[in-house]
Design a protein around this motif. Structure first.
Motif, short mmCIF file in Angstrom:
data_model
loop_
_atom_site.label_atom_id
_atom_site.label_comp_id
_atom_site.label_asym_id
_atom_site.label_seq_id
_atom_site.Cartn_x
_atom_site.Cartn_y
_atom_site.Cartn_z
N ASP A 1 0.78 4.23 -9.21
CA ASP A 1 1.38 4.71 -7.96
C ASP A 1 0.36 4.52 -6.85
OD1 ASP A 1 3.42 5.55 -9.62
OD2 ASP A 1 2.79 7.65 -9.63
N VAL A 2 0.78 3.88 -5.76
CA VAL A 2 -0.15 3.49 -4.71
C VAL A 2 0.42 3.84 -3.34
CG1 VAL A 2 -1.68 1.64 -3.93
CG2 VAL A 2 -0.60 1.46 -6.18
N ALA A 3 -0.42 4.40 -2.46
CA ALA A 3 -0.03 4.71 -1.08
C ALA A 3 -0.86 3.86 -0.12
CB ALA A 3 -0.26 6.19 -0.80
N ILE A 4 -0.30 3.60 1.04
CA ILE A 4 -1.09 2.96 2.11
C ILE A 4 -1.66 4.07 2.98
CG2 ILE A 4 -1.06 1.46 4.12
CD1 ILE A 4 1.03 -0.23 2.80
N VAL A 5 -2.98 4.19 2.96
CA VAL A 5 -3.71 5.20 3.72
C VAL A 5 -4.77 4.49 4.55
CG1 VAL A 5 -5.17 7.26 3.58
CG2 VAL A 5 -3.31 6.95 1.92
N ASN A 6 -4.76 4.71 5.85
CA ASN A 6 -5.67 4.00 6.76
C ASN A 6 -5.53 2.49 6.59
OD1 ASN A 6 -6.75 6.43 7.78
ND2 ASN A 6 -8.21 6.55 6.08
N GLY A 7 -4.29 2.06 6.35
CA GLY A 7 -3.99 0.63 6.28
C GLY A 7 -4.30 -0.03 4.94
N GLY B 1 -2.20 -7.36 -7.60
CA GLY B 1 -1.08 -6.98 -6.76
C GLY B 1 -1.42 -5.84 -5.82
N ILE B 2 -2.12 -4.83 -6.32
CA ILE B 2 -2.46 -3.67 -5.49
C ILE B 2 -3.30 -4.09 -4.29
CG2 ILE B 2 -3.83 -1.53 -5.47
CD1 ILE B 2 -2.88 -1.08 -8.37
N ARG B 3 -4.20 -5.05 -4.47
CA ARG B 3 -5.04 -5.50 -3.35
C ARG B 3 -4.21 -6.04 -2.18
NH1 ARG B 3 -8.09 -7.61 -7.92
NH2 ARG B 3 -9.84 -6.18 -8.26
N GLU B 4 -3.01 -6.52 -2.47
CA GLU B 4 -2.15 -7.08 -1.43
C GLU B 4 -1.24 -6.04 -0.78
OE1 GLU B 4 -2.40 -10.21 -0.37
OE2 GLU B 4 -4.02 -10.53 -1.82
N PHE B 5 -1.25 -4.82 -1.32
CA PHE B 5 -0.41 -3.75 -0.77
C PHE B 5 -1.17 -3.05 0.35
CE2 PHE B 5 1.30 0.73 -1.16
CZ PHE B 5 2.53 0.45 -0.60
N LYS B 6 -1.09 -3.62 1.53
CA LYS B 6 -1.81 -3.10 2.69
C LYS B 6 -0.99 -3.35 3.94
CE LYS B 6 -4.61 -7.31 2.62
NZ LYS B 6 -5.97 -7.85 2.42
N ALA B 7 -1.25 -2.57 4.96
CA ALA B 7 -0.47 -2.65 6.19
C ALA B 7 -0.48 -4.07 6.74
CB ALA B 7 -1.03 -1.67 7.22
N GLY B 8 0.71 -4.57 7.08
CA GLY B 8 0.85 -5.90 7.65
C GLY B 8 1.25 -6.95 6.64
N ASN B 9 0.94 -6.74 5.37
CA ASN B 9 1.39 -7.66 4.32
C ASN B 9 2.85 -7.39 3.99
OD1 ASN B 9 -1.03 -8.95 4.19
ND2 ASN B 9 -1.43 -8.50 2.04
N ARG B 10 3.40 -8.21 3.09
CA ARG B 10 4.80 -8.08 2.72
C ARG B 10 4.98 -8.04 1.21
NH1 ARG B 10 8.39 -9.00 6.99
NH2 ARG B 10 7.37 -9.67 8.94
N VAL B 11 6.20 -7.67 0.81
CA VAL B 11 6.51 -7.55 -0.62
C VAL B 11 6.16 -8.82 -1.37
CG1 VAL B 11 8.43 -7.38 -2.24
CG2 VAL B 11 8.26 -5.76 -0.36
N GLU C 1 1.79 1.91 7.19
CA GLU C 1 1.10 3.16 6.85
C GLU C 1 2.08 4.19 6.29
OE1 GLU C 1 -2.46 5.66 6.91
OE2 GLU C 1 -2.14 3.49 7.16
N GLY C 2 1.68 4.86 5.20
CA GLY C 2 2.47 5.92 4.63
C GLY C 2 3.48 5.49 3.58
N MET C 3 3.56 4.20 3.29
CA MET C 3 4.43 3.76 2.20
C MET C 3 3.81 4.12 0.86
SD MET C 3 5.88 0.02 3.40
CE MET C 3 6.72 -0.24 1.85
N VAL C 4 4.66 4.47 -0.11
CA VAL C 4 4.21 4.74 -1.48
C VAL C 4 5.10 3.95 -2.43
CG1 VAL C 4 3.79 6.47 -3.26
CG2 VAL C 4 3.46 7.06 -0.85
N VAL C 5 4.48 3.20 -3.32
CA VAL C 5 5.23 2.40 -4.29
C VAL C 5 4.61 2.52 -5.68
CG1 VAL C 5 5.93 0.73 -2.51
CG2 VAL C 5 3.90 0.28 -3.91
N ALA C 6 5.41 2.16 -6.66
CA ALA C 6 4.94 1.97 -8.03
C ALA C 6 4.91 0.46 -8.28
CB ALA C 6 5.87 2.66 -9.02
N ILE C 7 3.72 -0.06 -8.51
CA ILE C 7 3.54 -1.48 -8.82
C ILE C 7 3.38 -1.59 -10.33
CG2 ILE C 7 2.08 -3.51 -8.48
CD1 ILE C 7 1.36 -2.38 -5.72
N GLU C 8 4.17 -2.46 -10.98
CA GLU C 8 4.19 -2.44 -12.44
C GLU C 8 4.49 -3.81 -13.06
OE1 GLU C 8 7.48 -0.22 -14.15
OE2 GLU C 8 8.30 0.17 -12.18
N PRO C 9 3.50 -4.66 -13.18
CA PRO C 9 3.73 -5.94 -13.85
C PRO C 9 4.18 -5.75 -15.29
CG PRO C 9 1.39 -5.57 -13.45
CD PRO C 9 2.13 -4.52 -12.70
N MET C 10 5.21 -6.50 -15.68
CA MET C 10 5.70 -6.59 -17.05
C MET C 10 5.56 -8.04 -17.46
SD MET C 10 8.93 -4.13 -16.22
CE MET C 10 8.65 -4.31 -14.45
#
Length: 272
Positions: A234-240, A133-143, A194-203
């Protein structure tokens, strides 16, 4: 509304996340048969306060403790108690800390002694699905891209993906936009910038994805009483690109485990 963070704010959030990481590392040494979750909860509260932070969960929505402690078939939001852990249990520990006005929030599922092979495999798949999931959390992608990656990885291996509970944005509030489901369709949902921060948490559950809630108003458990696993970063988008603010390396250090699983999500390796 999604609240974008500056680089300076992201660095403050990293401090909060690392307090949680260090707390989980401390607890890793203590998770063993005979220990109570209430004892672990007290250790965590003392450590967080000693490091200049406030327990993020204590009193949040009236939750009564510092840690959410969810053994075996409990998915999340378990309340610490005086029942000793047993050989073969698993225990999901979710922890939050508030420092400099920002929250850190992440989780890890620990093995208590030797666990059943099918349970160990559940933990391995759930943790790997987090990185999928984290690999997909990048600028231009979606939830939906993150949710699809997690769901696809786990369901292909026969596991149940919990629908009712989701990851979330993180910042000055514990729960911000956007919601981050662990299921979804590619290309759907809010766009990452850019600059989004989320908690990704598979259950993820060993059996059905369906859940129940106990009468305590908090504890969530699997409907078929089979084990559930929970891992969160906890993951941030930094440099895309996705950059981890939290780390499991303190846990691995405590347990004598060598791992490079986080290296691809850091510009500079974390020095312990």
């Amino acid at each position: 509304m999604i609240l974008i963070k500056t680089r300076e704010e992201i660095e403050l959030m990293r401090q909060s996340a690392l307090i949680v990481s260090k707390t989980l590392g401390l607890l890793a040494k203590e998770v063993k048969p005979g220990v109570t979750t209430l004892f672990l909860d007290k250790l965590a509260e003392e450590f967080i306060r000693d490091n200049g932070a406030i327990p993020g969960f204590l009193g949040l929505y009236d939750f009564p403790n510092t840690l959410c402690m969810s053994p075996n078939a409990q998915v999340v939001h378990g309340i610490p108690n005086d029942k000793p852990l047993k050989e073969g249990d698993i225990i999901s520990i979710d922890c939050g800390a508030l420092k400099n006005g920002f929250y850190g929030d992440h989780a890890y599922t620990f093995e208590v002694g030797e666990v059943a092979p099918e349970t160990k495999k559940l933990l391995e798949v759930t943790k790997e699905s987090l990185y999928q999931g984290i690999r997909e959390f990048k600028a231009g992608n979606r939830v939906g891209d993150v949710g699809f990656a997690i769901q696809n990885y786990c369901e292909k291996r026969g596991y149940g993906v919990v629908r009712e509970l989701v990851g979330h944005g993180l910042g000055k509030s514990m729960h911000e936009d956007p919601e981050m489901p662990n299921y979804g369709k590619r290309g759907r949902g809010k766009k990452f910038v850019e600059g989004m921060v989320v908690a990704i948490e598979p259950m993820i559950n060993l059996g059905t994805h369906r859940i129940n809630q106990l009468n305590d108003g908090w504890t969530i458990l699997t409907k078929d009483n089979k084990p559930s696993a929970h891992f969160e970063h906890d993951v941030a988008i930094v440099n895309g690109k996705p950059e981890l603010l939290s780390t499991f390396k303190y846990i691995y250090q405590a347990l004598g485990i060598e791992s490079k699983e986080e290296d691809e999500f850091r510009e500079v390796p974390l020095v312990l």
